[in-house]
Scaffold this motif. Sequence first.
Motif, short mmCIF file in Angstrom:
data_model
loop_
_atom_site.label_atom_id
_atom_site.label_comp_id
_atom_site.label_asym_id
_atom_site.label_seq_id
_atom_site.Cartn_x
_atom_site.Cartn_y
_atom_site.Cartn_z
N GLY A 306 0.76 -1.24 0.04
CA GLY A 306 0.12 0.05 0.06
C GLY A 306 0.70 1.00 -0.03
N SER A 307 0.23 2.28 -0.31
CA SER A 307 1.02 3.65 -0.31
C SER A 307 1.03 4.33 1.03
N ASP A 308 0.44 3.64 1.94
CA ASP A 308 0.38 4.54 3.25
C ASP A 308 1.24 3.84 4.33
N ILE A 309 2.40 3.25 3.75
CA ILE A 309 3.37 2.41 4.97
C ILE A 309 4.57 3.43 5.06
N HIS A 310 4.77 3.60 6.14
CA HIS A 310 5.85 4.22 6.59
C HIS A 310 7.30 4.10 5.90
N PRO A 311 7.93 5.18 5.52
CA PRO A 311 9.26 4.66 4.85
C PRO A 311 10.16 4.20 5.55
N PHE A 312 10.11 3.86 6.97
CA PHE A 312 11.19 3.31 7.98
C PHE A 312 11.31 1.60 7.82
N VAL A 313 9.82 1.42 7.27
CA VAL A 313 9.56 -0.06 7.24
C VAL A 313 10.70 -0.78 6.22
N ALA A 314 11.08 0.06 5.37
CA ALA A 314 11.87 -0.60 4.41
C ALA A 314 13.40 -0.94 5.10
N LYS A 315 13.69 -0.21 6.25
CA LYS A 315 14.84 -0.51 6.88
C LYS A 315 14.83 -2.10 7.51
N VAL A 316 13.40 -2.49 7.68
CA VAL A 316 13.32 -3.71 8.23
C VAL A 316 13.18 -4.86 7.50
N CYS A 317 12.23 -4.56 6.53
CA CYS A 317 11.68 -5.45 5.39
C CYS A 317 12.98 -5.70 4.32
#
Length: 317
Positions: A306-317
């Motif tokens: 989705g387009s509403d995901i916080h950008p920091f999630v990319a640090k984890v996934c």
Amino acid sequence: MKNFALIGAAGYIAPRHMKAIKDTGNALLAAMDKNDSVGIIDSHFPEAAFFTEFEQFERFVDLSKKQGTDLDYVAIASPNYLHDSHIRFALRHGADAICEKPLVLNPQNIDELLLAEKDSGKRVFNILQLRLHPSIVSLKEKVAAAVAADPNKVYDVDLTYLTSRGNWYFTSWKGEDAKSGGIATNIGVHFYDMLGWVFGDLIENKAHLKQADCSAGFLRFKHANVRWFLSVNYDYIPQEIKQTGQRTYRSITVDGDEIEFSGGFTDLHTASYQDILNGGGFGLEEARKSIEIVSQIRNMEIVTSGSDIHPFVAKVC
């Protein structure tokens, strides 16, 4: 002068309660914690009785009342899953309760406490200190003015809060979801309260990430779309913050503008106590919205796109 007792004297937040009791000119009669690393009491109330056994603590409270010393307030800074029980203790013994966040772990506990409050004739107050932070008060006033001019106004908000914790965190009760409620509850509940207080009713709630050391999701309030990310993992702190030697990173942006609220936290408990003593304070119903949010997050399925995901999630996934 009011008489206080404190349950949970050895925890991280307990010294702020001790300081608040002292700074508002009141007395701490007794403190209780199963752990005895409570030397900080000497800085505030060296004469206070201290107990590591709850039964002995309760006996002291009962005997004090029989001897004519009533307990006016019980401050509660115990592990999250015990708040409900310790609030009930306060009410049964004729005292108002001042409880740390989260007030309880589930909304149904609020319904039950409302009945206990009514039966006892005493009050339950929740420490929702961000509602007293000058920057947040200013934000609420700004949003209220904008919404009055445009009732359809919706802000875009990013909430990012990283507060590094060592391995002890996951060994303690805070690392057990059944006791702490998980990351979103333990370190996020007062932020959700603040967001609901400023931006209105909750419309939508999504979870994008739920791990032991971090959590993320999306909240749609009447007047804000909020992407949020919370973590206790030092690895996710921005490099420029690490270079300053800091281990905590707080950021709230509203339509791209940073809300400065990094300072001023240490005195907010004193301000909260003073507000309660002056006849104000935040009661059971005012805590409901944030408790509903964290309960939903704890029990919902994860949405991974989705387009509403916080950008920091990319640090984890």
